[in-house]
Write a protein that holds these residues in place. Structure first.
Motif, short mmCIF file in Angstrom:
data_model
loop_
_atom_site.label_atom_id
_atom_site.label_comp_id
_atom_site.label_asym_id
_atom_site.label_seq_id
_atom_site.Cartn_x
_atom_site.Cartn_y
_atom_site.Cartn_z
N PRO A 138 0.68 -1.24 0.00
CA PRO A 138 -0.04 -0.15 0.03
C PRO A 138 0.67 1.34 0.18
N ASP A 139 0.54 2.06 -0.66
CA ASP A 139 1.26 3.32 -0.89
C ASP A 139 0.88 4.17 0.25
N PRO A 140 1.74 5.02 0.94
CA PRO A 140 1.49 5.77 2.21
C PRO A 140 0.62 7.11 1.90
N TYR A 141 0.67 7.55 0.73
CA TYR A 141 -0.05 8.73 0.22
C TYR A 141 -1.43 8.51 -0.11
N GLU B 276 -6.77 -4.37 7.75
CA GLU B 276 -5.26 -3.43 8.04
C GLU B 276 -5.53 -2.02 8.12
N VAL B 277 -4.88 -1.31 9.28
CA VAL B 277 -5.33 -0.09 9.36
C VAL B 277 -3.78 0.35 8.93
N LEU B 278 -3.84 1.34 7.98
CA LEU B 278 -2.59 2.11 7.36
C LEU B 278 -2.44 3.33 7.83
N LYS B 279 -1.22 4.03 8.05
CA LYS B 279 -1.05 5.33 8.27
C LYS B 279 -1.06 6.20 7.08
#
Length: 190
Positions: A166-169, A179-182
């Motif tokens: 997953p791309d962080p932006y 899944e929880v992404l920042k």
């Protein structure tokens, strides 16, 4: 000193002490270096670290260190119990991991023993399905990885996720379901 394991003489792992309940329809055979488990979902052979032995009595498996006063066996005691418990659960219920594909034009398609991914690259990504693993694709964006061996199911799911993390932006890519992404804040335009 209260609770020092060396003074008591009997060093055992808290996880290792717990018995493993063998469900109906599961056959267990114990060898010197392995435990073989066979059930409705399949058959697994789990190797046991040296110094740990298993006993089957009244439908329960229990792990015992060979020498009860050896502190170095405590870490292997819990490990061996967990590995065999996973094998018993795997042949009776199985394990699954779910992944989601997020992004415009990102999708997966099942083709025989391969999955063809469109993940924003200039070419399709072909992923070979390993033996003993079942993969289903729902609505081209939801993947379910299933099998009897917990380690191989987790490894295959991790390999699929690594195809496009997953791309962080914009958070596009392959992620585990739930899944929880920042999310990072991008540049602010002038």
């Amino acid at each position: 000193m209260v609770g020092v394991a060396g003074e008591q003489g009997n060093v055992m792992s808290r996880v290792g002490k717990q018995p493993i309940v063998v469900p109906g329809g599961v056959k267990v055979s114990i060898a010197a270096d392995a435990v073989e488990v066979q059930g409705p979902k399949g058959k697994l052979r789990q190797y046991v670290p040296p110094g740990i032995r298993f006993e089957l009595s009244e439908g329960e498996l229990s792990a015992q260190p060979v020498r009860s006063n050896d502190k170095s066996l405590s870490k292997f005691h819990g490990l061996a119990r967990s590995l065999v418990a996973n094998a018993v659960k795997g042949v009776s219920q199985g394990f699954t991991k779910e992944l989601d594909i997020v992004g415009i034009g990102y999708r997966a398609e099942l083709s025989g023993s391969q999955i063809i991914f469109s993940l924003g690259y200039s070419h399709p990504v072909v992923f070979d399905i390993p033996e003993g693993i079942e993969i289903t694709v729902d609505k081209q964006t939801h993947i379910t990885v299933a099998g009897v061996d917990r380690q191989s199911v987790g490894q295959v799911a991790a390999n699929i996720r690594a195809l496009r993390k997953p791309d962080p932006y914009k958070q596009k890519g392959v992620r585990y379901t739930g899944e929880v992404l920042k999310k990072k804040v991008g540049k602010t335009g002038a």
